[in-house]
Design a protein around this motif. Sequence first.
Motif, PDB file in Angstrom:
ATOM      1  N   MET A   1       0.729  -1.451  -0.064  1.00  7.96           N
ATOM      2  CA  MET A   1       0.057  -0.113   0.120  1.00  7.96           C
ATOM      3  C   MET A   1       0.852   1.228   0.005  1.00  7.96           C
ATOM      4  O   MET A   1       0.311   2.349  -0.308  1.00  7.96           O
ATOM      5  CB  MET A   1      -1.003  -0.078   1.295  1.00  7.96           C
TER       6      MET A   1
ATOM      7  N   PRO B   1      -1.099   3.494  -3.565  1.00  3.30           N
ATOM      8  CA  PRO B   1      -0.373   2.142  -3.480  1.00  3.30           C
ATOM      9  C   PRO B   1       0.458   1.537  -4.658  1.00  3.30           C
ATOM     10  O   PRO B   1       0.125   1.717  -5.676  1.00  3.30           O
ATOM     11  CB  PRO B   1      -1.545   0.936  -3.035  1.00  3.30           C
TER      12      PRO B   1
ATOM     13  N   LEU C   1      -0.522  -3.545  -5.432  1.00  6.12           N
ATOM     14  CA  LEU C   1      -1.821  -4.191  -4.674  1.00  6.12           C
ATOM     15  C   LEU C   1      -1.988  -5.551  -4.642  1.00  6.12           C
ATOM     16  O   LEU C   1      -2.659  -6.327  -3.837  1.00  6.12           O
ATOM     17  CB  LEU C   1      -3.212  -3.543  -5.155  1.00  6.12           C
TER      18      LEU C   1
ATOM     19  N   LEU D   1      -8.627  -3.580  -3.344  1.00  8.25           N
ATOM     20  CA  LEU D   1      -8.091  -3.419  -2.090  1.00  8.25           C
ATOM     21  C   LEU D   1      -9.465  -2.974  -1.204  1.00  8.25           C
ATOM     22  O   LEU D   1      -9.077  -3.467   0.162  1.00  8.25           O
ATOM     23  CB  LEU D   1      -7.498  -1.793  -2.255  1.00  8.25           C
TER      24      LEU D   1
END
Lengths: 112, 436
Positions: free
Chosen positions: B60, B225, B228, B289
Amino acid sequence: MKKIEAIVKPFKLDEVKNALTKIGVQGMTITEVKGFGRQKGHTEVYRGAEYTIDFIPKIKIDLIVSDELVPGVIEALERAARTGKIGDGKIFLSPVEEVIRIRTGERGKDAI
Amino acid sequence: MKKFVYLLIASCFLIAPAVFAETAPPSSPKVDTGDTTWLLISSALVMLMTPGLALFYGGMVRQKNVLGTIMQSFIALGVITVQWVLYGYSLAFGPDIGGVTGSLDWIGLRGVGLDPHPDYSPTVPHQAFMIFQMMFAVITPALITGAFAERFKFKTYLVFLILWATFVYDPLAHWVWGVGGWIRELGALDFAGGLVVHISSGIAALAATFVVGKRKGYGEEPMPPHNLTMTLLGAALLWFGWFGFNGGSAIASGSLATSAFVVTHISSAAAALSWMIFEWRYRGNPTALGAASGAVAGLVAITPASGFVGPMSAILIGFVAGVLCYFAINLKMKLRYDDSLDVVGVHGVGGTWGALATGLFASKTINPAGNDGLFFGNPSLLAIQALTVLVAWIYSFVVTLVLLKILDWTMGLRVSEEHEINGLDLSQHGETGYSF
């Protein structure tokens, strides 16, 4: 001899490559590039945080071709890379003074 | 730093003779091999959560901070393991002093042998219980690191780890789980660490965002991020490890462990769905996410309740956790706090919901040693749960704030601006995460 630079959508690369080899183009160089034009970027949201991504990924294709191939190449590029939606890319055409094949020392059209 | 290392080595030698003098007694026939097997496997599962958390967080942050972020979790395995053996376990679980702390009778694991402990682990060697609890002590401070990701000085972090474990985790663990601990005596239910692990770390994270301050450029430049897929892998490892976290907290194999295992999975699944659905509804996309964050929120929320609630309650607990935590992190965006990886929103809010939900959904039909919650005719449990949540909030917030202030004055919390721009990987560790 002309240099043709085409900036296209990445997912169109295969179609463009096939269309070009079909009409006799023997080589090309591609580069993954990022940029924006009228299409602008897009926004991405990660856990509520919104980010504007200005530069979007494109593929740049560099070709050096002899003058008589130019119209066919441009036509093939336009046809293969077009989706009709914003962000299809551009084609740039410019003259090339000399081409040299390093292995044999050939010059000009023979070296393409 | 050098002084600290010498002190650490010296203390090992001081404690060692006492420990070596005590030859390990032959394991007693009361040891149940099935229970021991499950507790050892659970310990290994919970151990894996810390590297899992490292990947969850590491994905992240921005690329330049990936190793720095991973290291903050990973090195907790080193630091807290040693702290736990030297005195942490004794402070948390050692013989009670006045309901507030364990004594130092068990320093260097003196007397923590291979016989079962009558209170903590009646059918399992005491050392198995000790190492299972050690893994909780390891991951808890690592959870906080998400709040100050991408800007914290590594050297200060190492000292913070030791101080926080000593002054926040160990006392709280004693209050809630230690024999004679005052919250345990009060009748509060915390099966696997809603108060001890998630509220303590989530609220410590809140204090940390105040003291440490925002990242340079926060709110102005994009900080998306960088990987991921790594975060999803981390979330998967957390989910996997959590079966040990909650299932193992039965300290025995069998029906209670099974029940905790089952509701853990259900809550995580429900929360992954609810976060995804709400994000889809309000932001237009069902993000990976979001699903991963929801899954973790569901795991957090079921943690205190996992030994006391049934499957349908678990669906509700998880579903609400996903929604609550989703809105909590959106609130953070509005308030402009830089809790970088949403430790408050997920662990603070999720842990609080879980602790209160235990007061709503707990049922003696699931665990006769537990209690009934509000929905099973007993409103008093909810009051006790709310009171202990408040205590854990205040204690963790105040002590963390004081510790960080002291460290700020003495060692400095943040890396220099130049180092922050160049990234923690190069400035703190002299290496880079990727070269391809």
